[in-house]
Design a protein around this motif. Structure first.
Motif, PDB file in Angstrom:
ATOM      1  N   GLU A  39       0.832  -1.203   0.000  1.00 16.07           N
ATOM      2  CA  GLU A  39       0.000   0.000   0.000  1.00 16.07           C
ATOM      3  C   GLU A  39       0.870   1.258   0.000  1.00 16.07           C
ATOM      4  OE1 GLU A  39      -3.644   2.068   2.550  1.00 16.07           O
ATOM      5  OE2 GLU A  39      -2.807   0.132   3.175  1.00 16.07           O
ATOM      6  N   GLY A  40       0.572   2.170  -0.917  1.00 16.41           N
ATOM      7  CA  GLY A  40       1.338   3.406  -1.027  1.00 16.41           C
ATOM      8  C   GLY A  40       2.629   3.261  -1.808  1.00 16.41           C
ATOM      9  N   ASP A  41       2.890   2.091  -2.402  1.00 13.94           N
ATOM     10  CA  ASP A  41       4.133   1.828  -3.133  1.00 13.94           C
ATOM     11  C   ASP A  41       4.165   2.647  -4.413  1.00 13.94           C
ATOM     12  OD1 ASP A  41       6.366   0.816  -4.364  1.00 13.94           O
ATOM     13  OD2 ASP A  41       5.614  -1.242  -4.550  1.00 13.94           O
ATOM     14  N   GLU A  42       5.168   3.521  -4.553  1.00 11.49           N
ATOM     15  CA  GLU A  42       5.338   4.328  -5.761  1.00 11.49           C
ATOM     16  C   GLU A  42       6.614   3.957  -6.501  1.00 11.49           C
ATOM     17  OE1 GLU A  42       5.045   8.457  -4.909  1.00 11.49           O
ATOM     18  OE2 GLU A  42       3.049   8.317  -3.990  1.00 11.49           O
ATOM     19  N   GLY A  43       7.191   2.804  -6.174  1.00  9.68           N
ATOM     20  CA  GLY A  43       8.414   2.366  -6.836  1.00  9.68           C
ATOM     21  C   GLY A  43       8.197   2.075  -8.306  1.00  9.68           C
ATOM     22  N   ARG A  44       9.241   2.237  -9.102  1.00  7.62           N
ATOM     23  CA  ARG A  44       9.158   2.021 -10.543  1.00  7.62           C
ATOM     24  C   ARG A  44       9.966   0.817 -11.000  1.00  7.62           C
ATOM     25  NH1 ARG A  44       6.807   6.258 -13.175  1.00  7.62           N
ATOM     26  NH2 ARG A  44       6.413   4.582 -14.667  1.00  7.62           N
ATOM     27  N   LEU A  45      10.440  -0.001 -10.059  1.00  7.91           N
ATOM     28  CA  LEU A  45      11.133  -1.238 -10.402  1.00  7.91           C
ATOM     29  C   LEU A  45      10.231  -2.417 -10.083  1.00  7.91           C
ATOM     30  CD1 LEU A  45      14.705  -0.616  -8.897  1.00  7.91           C
ATOM     31  CD2 LEU A  45      13.932  -0.183 -11.238  1.00  7.91           C
ATOM     32  N   ASP A  46      10.338  -3.494 -10.888  1.00  2.00           N
ATOM     33  CA  ASP A  46       9.584  -4.688 -10.547  1.00  2.00           C
ATOM     34  C   ASP A  46      10.289  -5.422  -9.402  1.00  2.00           C
ATOM     35  OD1 ASP A  46      11.704  -6.186 -11.638  1.00  2.00           O
ATOM     36  OD2 ASP A  46      10.726  -6.367 -13.589  1.00  2.00           O
ATOM     37  N   GLU A  47       9.673  -6.459  -8.881  1.00  2.00           N
ATOM     38  CA  GLU A  47      10.216  -7.112  -7.688  1.00  2.00           C
ATOM     39  C   GLU A  47      11.607  -7.704  -7.899  1.00  2.00           C
ATOM     40  OE1 GLU A  47       9.048 -10.359  -4.223  1.00  2.00           O
ATOM     41  OE2 GLU A  47       7.618  -9.881  -5.810  1.00  2.00           O
ATOM     42  N   PRO A  48      11.888  -8.424  -8.999  1.00  2.00           N
ATOM     43  CA  PRO A  48      13.255  -8.937  -9.193  1.00  2.00           C
ATOM     44  C   PRO A  48      14.297  -7.825  -9.236  1.00  2.00           C
ATOM     45  CG  PRO A  48      11.730 -10.072 -10.649  1.00  2.00           C
ATOM     46  CD  PRO A  48      10.962  -8.931 -10.045  1.00  2.00           C
ATOM     47  N   GLN A  49      13.973  -6.711  -9.881  1.00  2.00           N
ATOM     48  CA  GLN A  49      14.919  -5.599  -9.943  1.00  2.00           C
ATOM     49  C   GLN A  49      15.143  -4.984  -8.569  1.00  2.00           C
ATOM     50  OE1 GLN A  49      12.953  -3.174 -12.841  1.00  2.00           O
ATOM     51  NE2 GLN A  49      13.932  -4.171 -14.592  1.00  2.00           N
ATOM     52  N   ARG A  50      14.089  -4.899  -7.765  1.00  2.00           N
ATOM     53  CA  ARG A  50      14.244  -4.364  -6.415  1.00  2.00           C
ATOM     54  C   ARG A  50      15.140  -5.273  -5.571  1.00  2.00           C
ATOM     55  NH1 ARG A  50       8.413  -1.787  -4.568  1.00  2.00           N
ATOM     56  NH2 ARG A  50       7.752  -1.076  -6.626  1.00  2.00           N
ATOM     57  N   ARG A  51      14.937  -6.575  -5.711  1.00  2.00           N
ATOM     58  CA  ARG A  51      15.780  -7.507  -4.964  1.00  2.00           C
ATOM     59  C   ARG A  51      17.242  -7.394  -5.408  1.00  2.00           C
ATOM     60  NH1 ARG A  51      13.108 -11.102  -1.839  1.00  2.00           N
ATOM     61  NH2 ARG A  51      10.843 -11.199  -2.070  1.00  2.00           N
ATOM     62  N   ALA A  52      17.450  -7.184  -6.707  1.00  2.28           N
ATOM     63  CA  ALA A  52      18.812  -6.995  -7.212  1.00  2.28           C
ATOM     64  C   ALA A  52      19.424  -5.717  -6.657  1.00  2.28           C
ATOM     65  CB  ALA A  52      18.803  -6.963  -8.742  1.00  2.28           C
ATOM     66  N   LEU A  53      18.621  -4.656  -6.574  1.00  2.00           N
ATOM     67  CA  LEU A  53      19.112  -3.391  -6.035  1.00  2.00           C
ATOM     68  C   LEU A  53      19.515  -3.554  -4.573  1.00  2.00           C
ATOM     69  CD1 LEU A  53      19.585  -0.343  -6.361  1.00  2.00           C
ATOM     70  CD2 LEU A  53      17.169   0.008  -5.765  1.00  2.00           C
ATOM     71  N   VAL A  54      18.695  -4.246  -3.789  1.00  2.00           N
ATOM     72  CA  VAL A  54      19.026  -4.479  -2.384  1.00  2.00           C
ATOM     73  C   VAL A  54      20.303  -5.305  -2.265  1.00  2.00           C
ATOM     74  CG1 VAL A  54      18.267  -5.634  -0.271  1.00  2.00           C
ATOM     75  CG2 VAL A  54      16.652  -4.254  -1.573  1.00  2.00           C
ATOM     76  N   ALA A  55      20.439  -6.331  -3.110  1.00  2.00           N
ATOM     77  CA  ALA A  55      21.647  -7.161  -3.070  1.00  2.00           C
ATOM     78  C   ALA A  55      22.884  -6.343  -3.412  1.00  2.00           C
ATOM     79  CB  ALA A  55      21.508  -8.341  -4.039  1.00  2.00           C
ATOM     80  N   LEU A  56      22.774  -5.450  -4.377  1.00  2.00           N
ATOM     81  CA  LEU A  56      23.908  -4.604  -4.746  1.00  2.00           C
ATOM     82  C   LEU A  56      24.290  -3.669  -3.600  1.00  2.00           C
ATOM     83  CD1 LEU A  56      22.883  -3.717  -8.408  1.00  2.00           C
ATOM     84  CD2 LEU A  56      25.031  -4.841  -7.745  1.00  2.00           C
ATOM     85  N   LEU A  57      23.297  -3.167  -2.883  1.00  2.00           N
ATOM     86  CA  LEU A  57      23.568  -2.256  -1.776  1.00  2.00           C
ATOM     87  C   LEU A  57      24.135  -2.999  -0.567  1.00  2.00           C
ATOM     88  CD1 LEU A  57      20.408   0.039  -2.003  1.00  2.00           C
ATOM     89  CD2 LEU A  57      22.769   0.696  -2.499  1.00  2.00           C
ATOM     90  N   ARG A  58      23.663  -4.213  -0.333  1.00  2.00           N
ATOM     91  CA  ARG A  58      24.083  -4.948   0.860  1.00  2.00           C
ATOM     92  C   ARG A  58      25.425  -5.645   0.699  1.00  2.00           C
ATOM     93  NH1 ARG A  58      20.062  -9.237   2.870  1.00  2.00           N
ATOM     94  NH2 ARG A  58      21.644  -9.299   4.496  1.00  2.00           N
ATOM     95  N   SER A  59      25.714  -6.115  -0.510  1.00  2.00           N
ATOM     96  CA  SER A  59      26.873  -6.975  -0.728  1.00  2.00           C
ATOM     97  C   SER A  59      27.973  -6.243  -1.477  1.00  2.00           C
ATOM     98  CB  SER A  59      26.456  -8.224  -1.519  1.00  2.00           C
ATOM     99  OG  SER A  59      25.389  -8.892  -0.889  1.00  2.00           O
ATOM    100  N   THR A  60      29.178  -6.768  -1.364  1.00  2.00           N
ATOM    101  CA  THR A  60      30.295  -6.193  -2.097  1.00  2.00           C
ATOM    102  C   THR A  60      30.079  -6.314  -3.601  1.00  2.00           C
ATOM    103  OG1 THR A  60      31.767  -6.797  -0.283  1.00  2.00           O
ATOM    104  CG2 THR A  60      32.805  -6.268  -2.388  1.00  2.00           C
ATOM    105  N   TYR A  61      29.448  -7.412  -4.024  1.00  2.00           N
ATOM    106  CA  TYR A  61      29.165  -7.607  -5.443  1.00  2.00           C
ATOM    107  C   TYR A  61      28.033  -8.610  -5.581  1.00  2.00           C
ATOM    108  CZ  TYR A  61      31.614 -12.078  -5.073  1.00  2.00           C
ATOM    109  OH  TYR A  61      31.981 -13.352  -4.717  1.00  2.00           O
ATOM    110  N   VAL A  62      27.483  -8.690  -6.788  1.00  2.00           N
ATOM    111  CA  VAL A  62      26.474  -9.675  -7.148  1.00  2.00           C
ATOM    112  C   VAL A  62      27.024 -10.458  -8.329  1.00  2.00           C
ATOM    113  CG1 VAL A  62      24.216  -9.964  -8.239  1.00  2.00           C
ATOM    114  CG2 VAL A  62      24.469  -8.398  -6.308  1.00  2.00           C
ATOM    115  N   SER A  63      26.949 -11.767  -8.272  1.00  2.00           N
ATOM    116  CA  SER A  63      27.465 -12.571  -9.376  1.00  2.00           C
ATOM    117  C   SER A  63      26.474 -13.654  -9.759  1.00  2.00           C
ATOM    118  CB  SER A  63      28.803 -13.221  -8.991  1.00  2.00           C
ATOM    119  OG  SER A  63      28.601 -14.319  -8.115  1.00  2.00           O
ATOM    120  N   ALA A  64      26.716 -14.263 -10.913  1.00  2.00           N
ATOM    121  CA  ALA A  64      25.837 -15.331 -11.372  1.00  2.00           C
ATOM    122  C   ALA A  64      25.891 -16.520 -10.429  1.00  2.00           C
ATOM    123  CB  ALA A  64      26.240 -15.763 -12.783  1.00  2.00           C
ATOM    124  N   ARG A  65      27.006 -16.687  -9.726  1.00  2.00           N
ATOM    125  CA  ARG A  65      27.154 -17.827  -8.821  1.00  2.00           C
ATOM    126  C   ARG A  65      26.545 -17.552  -7.449  1.00  2.00           C
ATOM    127  NH1 ARG A  65      29.962 -22.440  -8.630  1.00  2.00           N
ATOM    128  NH2 ARG A  65      30.380 -23.317  -6.577  1.00  2.00           N
TER     129      ARG A  65
END
Length: 255
Positions: A39-65
């Motif tokens: 409710e009230g969500d005004e984000g413009r990314l879909d859920e997989p992209q949001r999860r990728a954004l969080v992973a990029l912010l939390r981790s040193t890197y994101v990889s296929a592995r």
């Protein structure tokens, strides 16, 4: 005499549609809520992209592995994710050959403007530098195709580092420093845990952290520092991106 009977509403709509007249009223509103997840969500990314954004912010890197789903989302939404990170004064780097993506603090080209920072670069200790150079050399020497193929033991890392440390009667202190260096590189996912707590897979991201030119510089620095026989110091101005939220340490399958 002309017929002035008002046409039914549905007939008018069909005629206008047939003529190419399309009612776009409300399109913007629908677009803004397309990816709403709460409710009230005004984000413009879909859920997989949001999860990728969080992973990029939390981790040193994101990889296929290490983050297979998030890596695919990075590839699919690279432009959108780069835009969101740029809003935070961060840059997105994507290496498709090594299948790894990471963030960096944006720097002002003029050097006259200081951007707010979310990241902190922490210099490597001498032990961390020695371990990192060793891992990079192991990757260079391995001819097998594929990513993250090299596996190293804790004992071989410890033995290698010992050859570069100045003579000391406090072996417990030296071993503790090496253990901390290994732990920090595990936290940063340069070393990836396996089912054996004393065996680690070397992440291909080490090639990104240490390009060949910098590797040669560090090799010279290590030789000079070892010949001088001084106490351990921070390593040659090299730094590892480290965020307070880098607490991600999922296990890896057996090597």
């Amino acid at each position: 005499m002309s017929d002035t009977t008002t046409a039914p509403v549905d007939s008018v709509d069909r005629d206008e549609t047939d003529l190419g007249v399309v009612d776009t009223t409300g399109d913007d509103e629908r677009d803004e809520t397309t990816f709403a997840l709460f409710e009230g969500d005004e984000g413009r990314l879909d859920e997989p992209q949001r999860r990728a954004l969080v992973a990029l912010l939390r981790s040193t890197y994101v990889s296929a592995r290490t983050h297979a789903d998030e890596w695919r989302a990075v590839l699919d939404g690279e432009h959108q994710l780069r835009s969101r990170l740029n809003d935070l004064f961060l840059e997105l780097h994507v290496d498709r050959d090594r299948e790894v993506a990471w963030k960096r603090q944006a720097r002002s080209e003029s050097q006259r403007r200081a951007f707010p920072t979310l990241l902190r670069d922490v210099p490597y200790t001498r032990e961390e530098t020695i371990v990192l150079v060793y891992l990079r050399m192991r990757l260079r020497a391995d001819p097998r195709p594929g990513l993250d193929q090299v596996v190293v033991d804790r004992s071989e890392i410890t033995g290698h580092v010992a050859g570069f440390l100045p003579p000391s009667t406090d072996r417990t202190r030296d071993e503790s420093r090496v253990a901390k260096a290994i732990d920090r590189l595990v936290t940063a996912r340069v070393l990836v845990r396996t089912s054996d707590p004393d065996r680690f897979r070397v992440a291909s991201v080490v090639e990104v952290l240490l390009p060949l030119e910098q590797l040669r510089e560090l090799e010279h620095w290590l030789r000079d520092a070892t010949a001088a026989g001084g106490e351990p110091t921070d390593g040659a101005g090299t730094s590892l991106p480290a965020e307070p939220t880098d607490t991600d340490d999922e296990g890896e399958p057996s090597a």
